[in-house]
Design an enzyme around this catalytic site. Structure first.
Site, PDB file in Angstrom:
ATOM      1  N   HIS A 159       0.854  -1.198   0.000  1.00  0.00           N
ATOM      2  CA  HIS A 159       0.000   0.000   0.000  1.00  0.00           C
ATOM      3  C   HIS A 159       0.887   1.244   0.000  1.00  0.00           C
ATOM      4  O   HIS A 159       1.556   1.520  -0.972  1.00  0.00           O
ATOM      5  CB  HIS A 159      -0.939  -0.068   1.209  1.00  0.00           C
ATOM      6  CG  HIS A 159      -2.038   0.947   1.233  1.00  0.00           C
ATOM      7  ND1 HIS A 159      -2.245   1.880   0.271  1.00  0.00           N
ATOM      8  CD2 HIS A 159      -3.014   1.156   2.162  1.00  0.00           C
ATOM      9  CE1 HIS A 159      -3.289   2.635   0.576  1.00  0.00           C
ATOM     10  NE2 HIS A 159      -3.786   2.219   1.718  1.00  0.00           N
ATOM     11  N   HIS A 207      -2.113  -1.574  -9.813  1.00  0.00           N
ATOM     12  CA  HIS A 207      -3.133  -0.980  -8.938  1.00  0.00           C
ATOM     13  C   HIS A 207      -4.396  -1.820  -9.054  1.00  0.00           C
ATOM     14  O   HIS A 207      -4.782  -2.213 -10.148  1.00  0.00           O
ATOM     15  CB  HIS A 207      -3.440   0.470  -9.359  1.00  0.00           C
ATOM     16  CG  HIS A 207      -4.188   1.223  -8.318  1.00  0.00           C
ATOM     17  ND1 HIS A 207      -5.546   1.107  -8.171  1.00  0.00           N
ATOM     18  CD2 HIS A 207      -3.769   2.070  -7.347  1.00  0.00           C
ATOM     19  CE1 HIS A 207      -5.937   1.881  -7.168  1.00  0.00           C
ATOM     20  NE2 HIS A 207      -4.886   2.467  -6.642  1.00  0.00           N
ATOM     21  N   ASP A 210       2.848   6.139  -6.269  1.00  0.00           N
ATOM     22  CA  ASP A 210       4.070   6.006  -5.480  1.00  0.00           C
ATOM     23  C   ASP A 210       5.338   5.998  -6.334  1.00  0.00           C
ATOM     24  O   ASP A 210       6.416   6.321  -5.832  1.00  0.00           O
ATOM     25  CB  ASP A 210       4.009   4.715  -4.646  1.00  0.00           C
ATOM     26  CG  ASP A 210       3.040   4.868  -3.483  1.00  0.00           C
ATOM     27  OD1 ASP A 210       2.367   3.880  -3.137  1.00  0.00           O
ATOM     28  OD2 ASP A 210       2.942   5.982  -2.940  1.00  0.00           O
TER      29      ASP A 210
HETATM   30  C1  SDX Z   1      -1.223   2.680  -3.271  1.00  0.00           C
HETATM   31  O1  SDX Z   1      -5.974   1.459  -3.346  1.00  0.00           O
HETATM   32  C2  SDX Z   1      -5.395   2.572  -3.543  1.00  0.00           C
HETATM   33  O2  SDX Z   1      -5.915   3.474  -4.156  1.00  0.00           O
HETATM   34  C3  SDX Z   1      -4.022   2.694  -2.959  1.00  0.00           C
HETATM   35  C4  SDX Z   1      -3.333   3.977  -3.359  1.00  0.00           C
HETATM   36  C5  SDX Z   1      -3.955   5.135  -2.640  1.00  0.00           C
HETATM   37  O3  SDX Z   1      -3.864   6.270  -3.131  1.00  0.00           O
HETATM   38  O4  SDX Z   1      -4.443   4.938  -1.500  1.00  0.00           O
HETATM   39  O5  SDX Z   1      -3.452   4.168  -4.758  1.00  0.00           O
HETATM   40  C6  SDX Z   1      -1.862   3.980  -2.980  1.00  0.00           C
HETATM   41  O6  SDX Z   1      -1.197   1.867  -2.389  1.00  0.00           O
HETATM   42  C7  SDX Z   1      -0.691   2.395  -4.640  1.00  0.00           C
HETATM   43  C8  SDX Z   1      -0.153   0.941  -4.722  1.00  0.00           C
HETATM   44  C9  SDX Z   1       1.248   0.930  -4.124  1.00  0.00           C
HETATM   45  N1  SDX Z   1       1.722  -0.445  -3.991  1.00  0.00           N
HETATM   46  C10 SDX Z   1       2.651  -0.933  -4.832  1.00  0.00           C
HETATM   47  O7  SDX Z   1       3.138  -0.293  -5.764  1.00  0.00           O
HETATM   48  C11 SDX Z   1       3.074  -2.361  -4.523  1.00  0.00           C
HETATM   49  C12 SDX Z   1       3.270  -3.125  -5.817  1.00  0.00           C
HETATM   50  N2  SDX Z   1       1.960  -3.291  -6.435  1.00  0.00           N
HETATM   51  C13 SDX Z   1       1.329  -4.544  -6.297  1.00  0.00           C
HETATM   52  O8  SDX Z   1       1.622  -5.324  -5.208  1.00  0.00           O
HETATM   53  C14 SDX Z   1      -0.095  -4.584  -6.798  1.00  0.00           C
HETATM   54  O9  SDX Z   1      -0.110  -4.020  -8.045  1.00  0.00           O
HETATM   55  C15 SDX Z   1      -1.192  -3.978  -5.970  1.00  0.00           C
HETATM   56  C16 SDX Z   1      -1.123  -4.444  -4.552  1.00  0.00           C
HETATM   57  C17 SDX Z   1      -1.078  -2.493  -5.985  1.00  0.00           C
HETATM   58  C18 SDX Z   1      -2.515  -4.384  -6.584  1.00  0.00           C
HETATM   59  O10 SDX Z   1      -2.546  -5.756  -6.476  1.00  0.00           O
HETATM   60  P1  SDX Z   1      -3.768  -6.644  -6.982  1.00  0.00           P
HETATM   61  O11 SDX Z   1      -4.848  -5.849  -7.587  1.00  0.00           O
HETATM   62  O12 SDX Z   1      -4.108  -7.540  -5.848  1.00  0.00           O
HETATM   63  O13 SDX Z   1      -3.113  -7.393  -8.214  1.00  0.00           O
HETATM   64  P2  SDX Z   1      -2.539  -8.832  -8.110  1.00  0.00           P
HETATM   65  O14 SDX Z   1      -1.655  -8.937  -6.909  1.00  0.00           O
HETATM   66  O15 SDX Z   1      -3.686  -9.774  -8.250  1.00  0.00           O
HETATM   67  O16 SDX Z   1      -1.600  -8.915  -9.399  1.00  0.00           O
HETATM   68  C19 SDX Z   1      -2.164  -9.167 -10.689  1.00  0.00           C
HETATM   69  C20 SDX Z   1      -0.990  -9.621 -11.541  1.00  0.00           C
HETATM   70  C21 SDX Z   1      -0.147 -10.716 -10.884  1.00  0.00           C
HETATM   71  O17 SDX Z   1       0.487 -11.427 -11.920  1.00  0.00           O
HETATM   72  P3  SDX Z   1      -0.024 -12.921 -12.235  1.00  0.00           P
HETATM   73  O18 SDX Z   1       0.151 -13.672 -10.933  1.00  0.00           O
HETATM   74  O19 SDX Z   1      -1.499 -12.756 -12.638  1.00  0.00           O
HETATM   75  O20 SDX Z   1       0.890 -13.375 -13.345  1.00  0.00           O
HETATM   76  O21 SDX Z   1      -0.085  -8.531 -11.747  1.00  0.00           O
HETATM   77  C22 SDX Z   1       1.165  -8.860 -11.146  1.00  0.00           C
HETATM   78  C23 SDX Z   1       0.918  -9.968 -10.159  1.00  0.00           C
HETATM   79  O22 SDX Z   1       2.094 -10.747  -9.970  1.00  0.00           O
HETATM   80  N3  SDX Z   1       1.626  -7.661 -10.457  1.00  0.00           N
HETATM   81  C24 SDX Z   1       2.886  -7.288 -10.380  1.00  0.00           C
HETATM   82  C25 SDX Z   1       2.872  -6.079  -9.696  1.00  0.00           C
HETATM   83  N4  SDX Z   1       1.613  -5.769  -9.375  1.00  0.00           N
HETATM   84  C26 SDX Z   1       0.844  -6.761  -9.855  1.00  0.00           C
HETATM   85  N5  SDX Z   1       4.030  -7.878 -10.845  1.00  0.00           N
HETATM   86  C27 SDX Z   1       5.183  -7.206 -10.584  1.00  0.00           C
HETATM   87  N6  SDX Z   1       5.243  -6.013  -9.918  1.00  0.00           N
HETATM   88  C28 SDX Z   1       4.112  -5.445  -9.472  1.00  0.00           C
HETATM   89  N7  SDX Z   1       4.187  -4.275  -8.828  1.00  0.00           N
END
Ligand code: SDX
Length: 376
Positions: free
Chosen positions: A224, A266, A319
Site C-alpha cells: 500500500h 493498482h 508512489d
Molecule cells: C497505493 O488502493 C489505492 O488506491 C491505494 C493507493 C492510494 O492512493 O491509496 O493508490 C496507494 O497503495 C498504490 C499501490 C502501491 N503499492 C505498490 O506499488 C506495490 C506493488 N503493487 C502490487 O503489489 C499490486 O499491483 C497492488 C497491490 C497495488 C494491486 O494488487 P492486486 O490488484 O491484488 O493485483 P494482483 O496482486 O492480483 O496482481 C495481478 C498480476 C499478478 O500477476 P499474475 O500472478 O497474474 O501473473 O499482476 C502482477 C501480479 O504478480 N503484479 C505485479 C505487480 N503488481 C501486480 N508484478 C510485478 N510487480 C508489481 N508491482
C-alpha cells in the site's frame, strides 16, 4: 439480507456509499467532491483541496483564510508530545511513531467529549489533527534520529511549513510548489485499504483518532503506502549496480524471481496509468539537477517504467514518481510514506465524519472451509 457473495480481497465489491471521491476509470478521472483531482492539483494548493475534502465545497477567500489560520493555530504540539517522542525506541518506524502520537493525542482530549461523533465535533477534532500531523511527523523522525526538534513556523503555509520541518531549512518556492502538488495527489483516493480500515473502525462509533491510527497501520504495508520508499531504494540500488544501463536486466531478473516492482500496478487501475502518476511524472525532469545523481536516476526511472510495461503490461501508480520526487527534493526516504499519511489525513477525516453521520456497522460474513461436526 442480500444474497451473500465472496470476492477475495473484496475485489470489485462496493463497500459503502460516499459523496467524497470516486475513481472514474471509464473517464480516467479521480473525482473529488465533483471536481477532477488532477485539475485541482494543477490549479489549487493543498489547503484549498483539504477544505474541499472536509467541507464539500471549495473555500471562499475568507473561508480559506480562516481554515489556514486554524491550521497555523493548532500546528504546535503540546509539550507532553515532545516528551513522548523522546521516549520512543530509536529503531521504531516513523509511521509507528505517528500512530503512537495519535493515540497519545486522543488521551489529551476529554474522554466525554471524545464520545461526541457529531459532524461538528469530528471536523473540529480532524482539523486539529491535520494541523498537528506535519510537526508530529517531522519531529518523530528527528527524535528517532537524535536530531534537534523543529517547531512549526507560523509564518509559513501548510506545505511550506511541513517541508521546512522535514528538511530543517527553508525550501525554495519551486520545491514547495511540487511538494504541495504531491500532497494534493495523495489527499484522497476513494476506498483504499487504509480508508476502508478507518471506516470499519469508525463504524463501531470508535473515535476519529483510533480510525486514523488503524489507517496508519494499514498504510505502512509495502503493498500500500510503503511503496514510495521502496521505489527510492530500488532506484538507488540500480544506481549503485550499473546505473541506467543495468536497469533492464535488474527488472527482468526480479520479475523472473517472481518479485514485485514497487510503484507499479493498482487494484482499480489494473493495466492503466494512475492519473496521479502521469501528473507527477511531468515534474520529475525539472528536479533532476537538484542532486548530482539526479539525471541518472531519472534515466533509471524511465527505463524501469518502459521495461515494466513491456514485460508485465503494468503502469506506475502514484508512489512511483513520488518516491523519486521526494528523493530529488532531499527528503529522507523513511519519511515518504509518513508524508503520504499526513496528506491523506484530510481524506481520512472526511470519511470518518461521513461514516459517523450515516453509520452502519461493518460486519461481513465468511465462507467457512474448516472442519464440521467434530466431537470433543
Ligand atoms: C497505493 O488502493 C489505492 O488506491 C491505494 C493507493 C492510494 O492512493 O491509496 O493508490 C496507494 O497503495 C498504490 C499501490 C502501491 N503499492 C505498490 O506499488 C506495490 C506493488 N503493487 C502490487 O503489489 C499490486 O499491483 C497492488 C497491490 C497495488 C494491486 O494488487 P492486486 O490488484 O491484488 O493485483 P494482483 O496482486 O492480483 O496482481 C495481478 C498480476 C499478478 O500477476 P499474475 O500472478 O497474474 O501473473 O499482476 C502482477 C501480479 O504478480 N503484479 C505485479 C505487480 N503488481 C501486480 N508484478 C510485478 N510487480 C508489481 N508491482
Amino acid at each position: 439480507m442480500a444474497q451473500a457473495s465472496y470476492s477475495p480481497g473484496l475485489e470489485g465489491v462496493i463497500a459503502t456509499t460516499t459523496s467524497i471521491s470516486y475513481l472514474d476509470t471509464e473517464h480516467e478521472q479521480i473525482v473529488l467532491r465533483g471536481y477532477d483531482l488532477i485539475e485541482l492539483a494543477r490549479t489549487k494548493r493543498y489547503t484549498e483541496v483539504a477544505y474541499l475534502t472536509l467541507y464539500g465545497h471549495l473555500p471562499s477567500a475568507a473561508e480559506l483564510a480562516g481554515f489556514e489560520g486554524q491550521l497555523r493555530e493548532h500546528a504546535e504540539l503540546p509539550g507532553e508530545v515532545y516528551r513522548l517522542l523522546d521516549l520512543l525506541p530509536r529503531r521504531m518506524h516513523v509511521m509507528d511513531a505517528q500512530r503512537t502520537v495519535l493515540s497519545f493525542l486522543a488521551g489529551l482530549e476529554d474522554p466525554e467529549s471524545l464520545k461526541d461523533t457529531s459532524v461538528e465535533a469530528n471536523l473540529r477534532r480532524g482539523v486539529r489533527v491535520l494541523a498537528q500531523m506535519p510537526a508530529v511527523t517531522a519531529n518523530a523522525y528527528r527524535a528517532l534520529r537524535g536530531l534537534p526538534r523543529v517547531r512549526p513556523d507560523p509564518s509559513l503555509g501548510f506545505s511550506e511549513g511541513f517541508l521546512y520541518m522535514l528538511l530543517g531549512s527553508r525550501p525554495d518556492p519551486d520545491a514547495v510548489r511540487v511538494f504541495d502538488l504531491t500532497l494534493v495527489c495523495y489527499i484522497e483516493h476513494e476506498m483504499p485499504n487504509s480508508t476502508f480500515a478507518a471506516r470499519v473502525i469508525a463504524s463501531t462509533l470508535s473515535d476519529l483518532y483510533g480510525a486514523v491510527v488503524g489507517a496508519a497501520a494499514s498504510l505502512k504495508g509495502p503493498l500500500h503506502g510503503g511503496a514510495n520508499e521502496a521505489v527510492a531504494h530500488m532506484l538507488l540500488d540500480i544506481l549503485r549496480h550499473g546505473g541506467a544501463d543495468a536497469a533492464e536486466a535488474y527488472v527482468v531478473e526480479r520479475l523472473r524471481r517472481g518479485e514485485r516492482i514497487m510503484g507499479f500496478g493498482h487494484r482499480v487501475y489494473m493495466r492503466r496509468y494512475d492519473p496521479r502518476a502521469l501528473l507527477m511524472r511531468e515534474f520529475v525532469p525539472q528536479l533532476a539537477a537538484r542532486r548530482p545523481e539526479g539525471e541518472e536516476l531519472v534515466r533509471i526511472h524511465q527505463t524501469v517504467e518502459r521495461v515494466m510495461h513491456r514485460e508485465k503490461g503494468l503502469y506506475p501508480n502514484a508512489d512511483y514518481p513520488a518516491g523519486l520526487i521526494y528523493y530529488l527534493l532531499g527528503i529522507p526516504i523513511e519519511l515518504y510514506t509518513p508524508i503520504f499519511l499526513v496528506s491523506r489525513t484530510a481524506g481520512l477525516v472526511a470519511h470518518v465524519v461521513e461514516q459517523h453521520a450515516h453509520n452502519r456497522l461493518f460486519r461481513p460474513r465468511v465462507l467457512y472451509e474448516g472442519p464440521r461436526g467434530l466431537r470433543p
